[in-house]
Design a protein around this motif. Structure first.
Motif, PDB file in Angstrom:
ATOM      1  N   ARG A  69      91.120 -46.917 -25.395  1.00 26.43           N
ATOM      2  CA  ARG A  69      92.266 -47.722 -25.892  1.00 26.43           C
ATOM      3  C   ARG A  69      91.536 -48.392 -27.200  1.00 26.43           C
ATOM      4  NH1 ARG A  69      94.756 -52.923 -22.503  1.00 26.43           N
ATOM      5  NH2 ARG A  69      96.150 -53.545 -24.142  1.00 26.43           N
ATOM      6  N   ARG A  70      90.401 -48.774 -27.267  1.00 27.89           N
ATOM      7  CA  ARG A  70      90.047 -49.264 -28.604  1.00 27.89           C
ATOM      8  C   ARG A  70      89.885 -48.236 -29.558  1.00 27.89           C
ATOM      9  NH1 ARG A  70      86.443 -48.492 -31.948  1.00 27.89           N
ATOM     10  NH2 ARG A  70      85.264 -46.947 -30.876  1.00 27.89           N
ATOM     11  N   LYS A  71      89.948 -46.844 -29.426  1.00 28.85           N
ATOM     12  CA  LYS A  71      89.773 -45.746 -30.295  1.00 28.85           C
ATOM     13  C   LYS A  71      91.318 -45.606 -30.864  1.00 28.85           C
ATOM     14  CE  LYS A  71      88.664 -42.392 -32.775  1.00 28.85           C
ATOM     15  NZ  LYS A  71      87.773 -42.664 -34.121  1.00 28.85           N
ATOM     16  N   LEU A  72      92.320 -45.457 -29.828  1.00 32.56           N
ATOM     17  CA  LEU A  72      93.649 -45.339 -30.290  1.00 32.56           C
ATOM     18  C   LEU A  72      94.311 -46.631 -30.883  1.00 32.56           C
ATOM     19  CD1 LEU A  72      95.141 -43.180 -27.385  1.00 32.56           C
ATOM     20  CD2 LEU A  72      94.261 -42.379 -29.491  1.00 32.56           C
ATOM     21  N   ASP A  73      93.835 -47.714 -30.636  1.00 36.18           N
ATOM     22  CA  ASP A  73      94.278 -48.778 -31.081  1.00 36.18           C
ATOM     23  C   ASP A  73      93.997 -49.146 -32.715  1.00 36.18           C
ATOM     24  OD1 ASP A  73      96.134 -51.306 -30.940  1.00 36.18           O
ATOM     25  OD2 ASP A  73      94.169 -52.558 -30.700  1.00 36.18           O
ATOM     26  N   GLY A  74      92.737 -48.419 -33.023  1.00 30.13           N
ATOM     27  CA  GLY A  74      92.483 -48.131 -34.375  1.00 30.13           C
ATOM     28  C   GLY A  74      93.474 -48.110 -35.396  1.00 30.13           C
ATOM     29  N   LEU A  75      94.484 -47.220 -34.910  1.00 33.59           N
ATOM     30  CA  LEU A  75      95.422 -46.823 -35.736  1.00 33.59           C
ATOM     31  C   LEU A  75      96.152 -48.032 -36.346  1.00 33.59           C
ATOM     32  CD1 LEU A  75      97.199 -44.524 -36.957  1.00 33.59           C
ATOM     33  CD2 LEU A  75      98.651 -44.628 -35.052  1.00 33.59           C
ATOM     34  N   ARG A  76      96.625 -49.021 -35.272  1.00 39.63           N
ATOM     35  CA  ARG A  76      97.222 -50.141 -35.767  1.00 39.63           C
ATOM     36  C   ARG A  76      96.331 -50.887 -36.842  1.00 39.63           C
ATOM     37  NH1 ARG A  76      96.564 -55.269 -34.198  1.00 39.63           N
ATOM     38  NH2 ARG A  76      95.370 -54.746 -32.472  1.00 39.63           N
ATOM     39  N   ARG A  77      95.170 -51.014 -36.533  1.00 39.21           N
ATOM     40  CA  ARG A  77      94.379 -51.848 -37.590  1.00 39.21           C
ATOM     41  C   ARG A  77      94.082 -51.103 -38.738  1.00 39.21           C
ATOM     42  NH1 ARG A  77      91.496 -52.399 -32.752  1.00 39.21           N
ATOM     43  NH2 ARG A  77      89.834 -51.006 -33.232  1.00 39.21           N
ATOM     44  N   PHE A  78      93.864 -49.963 -38.798  1.00 43.03           N
ATOM     45  CA  PHE A  78      93.308 -49.162 -40.020  1.00 43.03           C
ATOM     46  C   PHE A  78      94.558 -48.158 -40.622  1.00 43.03           C
ATOM     47  CE2 PHE A  78      89.609 -49.582 -37.268  1.00 43.03           C
ATOM     48  CZ  PHE A  78      89.082 -50.634 -38.053  1.00 43.03           C
ATOM     49  N   GLU A  80      94.918 -45.177 -39.965  1.00 40.60           N
ATOM     50  CA  GLU A  80      94.586 -43.762 -39.700  1.00 40.60           C
ATOM     51  C   GLU A  80      93.205 -43.774 -38.681  1.00 40.60           C
ATOM     52  OE1 GLU A  80      94.210 -41.360 -43.223  1.00 40.60           O
ATOM     53  OE2 GLU A  80      92.026 -41.158 -42.722  1.00 40.60           O
ATOM     54  N   ILE A  81      93.321 -42.869 -37.954  1.00 42.70           N
ATOM     55  CA  ILE A  81      91.952 -42.488 -36.918  1.00 42.70           C
ATOM     56  C   ILE A  81      91.522 -41.077 -37.046  1.00 42.70           C
ATOM     57  CG2 ILE A  81      92.402 -44.663 -35.464  1.00 42.70           C
ATOM     58  CD1 ILE A  81      93.505 -42.809 -33.360  1.00 42.70           C
ATOM     59  N   ALA A  82      90.340 -40.663 -36.686  1.00 42.21           N
ATOM     60  CA  ALA A  82      89.982 -39.425 -36.547  1.00 42.21           C
ATOM     61  C   ALA A  82      89.513 -39.386 -34.891  1.00 42.21           C
ATOM     62  CB  ALA A  82      88.776 -39.162 -37.313  1.00 42.21           C
ATOM     63  N   LEU A 128      91.202 -33.895 -34.869  1.00 37.98           N
ATOM     64  CA  LEU A 128      92.671 -34.791 -35.255  1.00 37.98           C
ATOM     65  C   LEU A 128      92.320 -35.700 -36.298  1.00 37.98           C
ATOM     66  CD1 LEU A 128      93.807 -34.726 -31.459  1.00 37.98           C
ATOM     67  CD2 LEU A 128      94.237 -32.904 -33.135  1.00 37.98           C
ATOM     68  N   MET A 129      93.439 -35.858 -36.926  1.00 36.84           N
ATOM     69  CA  MET A 129      93.644 -37.078 -37.559  1.00 36.84           C
ATOM     70  C   MET A 129      94.803 -37.643 -37.447  1.00 36.84           C
ATOM     71  SD  MET A 129      91.121 -37.441 -39.735  1.00 36.84           S
ATOM     72  CE  MET A 129      91.762 -38.708 -41.062  1.00 36.84           C
ATOM     73  N   VAL A 130      94.955 -38.805 -37.279  1.00 39.62           N
ATOM     74  CA  VAL A 130      96.400 -39.502 -36.802  1.00 39.62           C
ATOM     75  C   VAL A 130      96.560 -40.628 -37.849  1.00 39.62           C
ATOM     76  CG1 VAL A 130      97.112 -40.926 -34.875  1.00 39.62           C
ATOM     77  CG2 VAL A 130      95.459 -39.258 -34.453  1.00 39.62           C
ATOM     78  N   ARG A 131      97.760 -40.584 -38.269  1.00 35.69           N
ATOM     79  CA  ARG A 131      98.065 -41.480 -39.431  1.00 35.69           C
ATOM     80  C   ARG A 131      99.607 -42.021 -39.125  1.00 35.69           C
ATOM     81  NH1 ARG A 131      96.479 -37.955 -44.805  1.00 35.69           N
ATOM     82  NH2 ARG A 131      94.509 -38.495 -44.631  1.00 35.69           N
TER      83      ARG A 131
END
Length: 134
Positions: A69-78, A80-82, A128-131
């Motif tokens: 959950r912390r990893k995927l929630d990083g998209l909201r904060r940053f 972009e996530i890898a 994967l890069m998520v943006r």
């Protein structure tokens, strides 16, 4: 909130230098691919999955507390996530636990995400890069 979330999968790497090293230096090439842009290696990504940002946030909220959950929630904060091989076990487990809570669109894209995570398990060099896109 509105917008879309796009998942990109690593589809290749190439050397910007234009020539291959001699065979006895092949290990240097493989190391270089690992350290990437520092030495002129360009990663190429292709989009494999798109979902609505609100659907993404709802799915993240449905995940159990923890690393996934912390990893995927990083998209909201940053923005972009890898995602790499070090994340697949926790993400797949969390998605499996929360799957019954997902609505229609989230059911579809999380199933496709799980397939991409399985591909990383089979070939750990994939990422994967998520943006987030407006």
């Amino acid at each position: 909130m509105s917008g879309r979330v796009v998942f990109y999968q690593l589809s290749g790497k190439f050397l910007h230098k234009g020539q291959m090293p001699p065979p006895d230096a092949a290990q240097v090439l493989y190391y270089s691919l690992g350290v990437g842009h520092h030495i002129g290696v360009i990663d190429t990504f292709k989009p494999i999955l798109t979902c609505d940002y609100d659907s993404y946030l709802n799915a993240v909220t449905a995940l159990p507390e923890g690393e996934a959950r912390r990893k995927l929630d990083g998209l909201r904060r940053f923005g972009e996530i890898a995602i790499d091989a070090s994340h697949t076990v926790s993400l797949r487990k969390a998605l499996d636990i929360a799957r019954a809570k997902f609505g229609g669109e989230a059911q579809q894209w999380t199933c496709r995400l799980d397939q991409a995570l399985q591909a990383i398990d089979r070939e750990p060099a994939l990422t994967l890069m998520v943006r987030r896109q407006a």
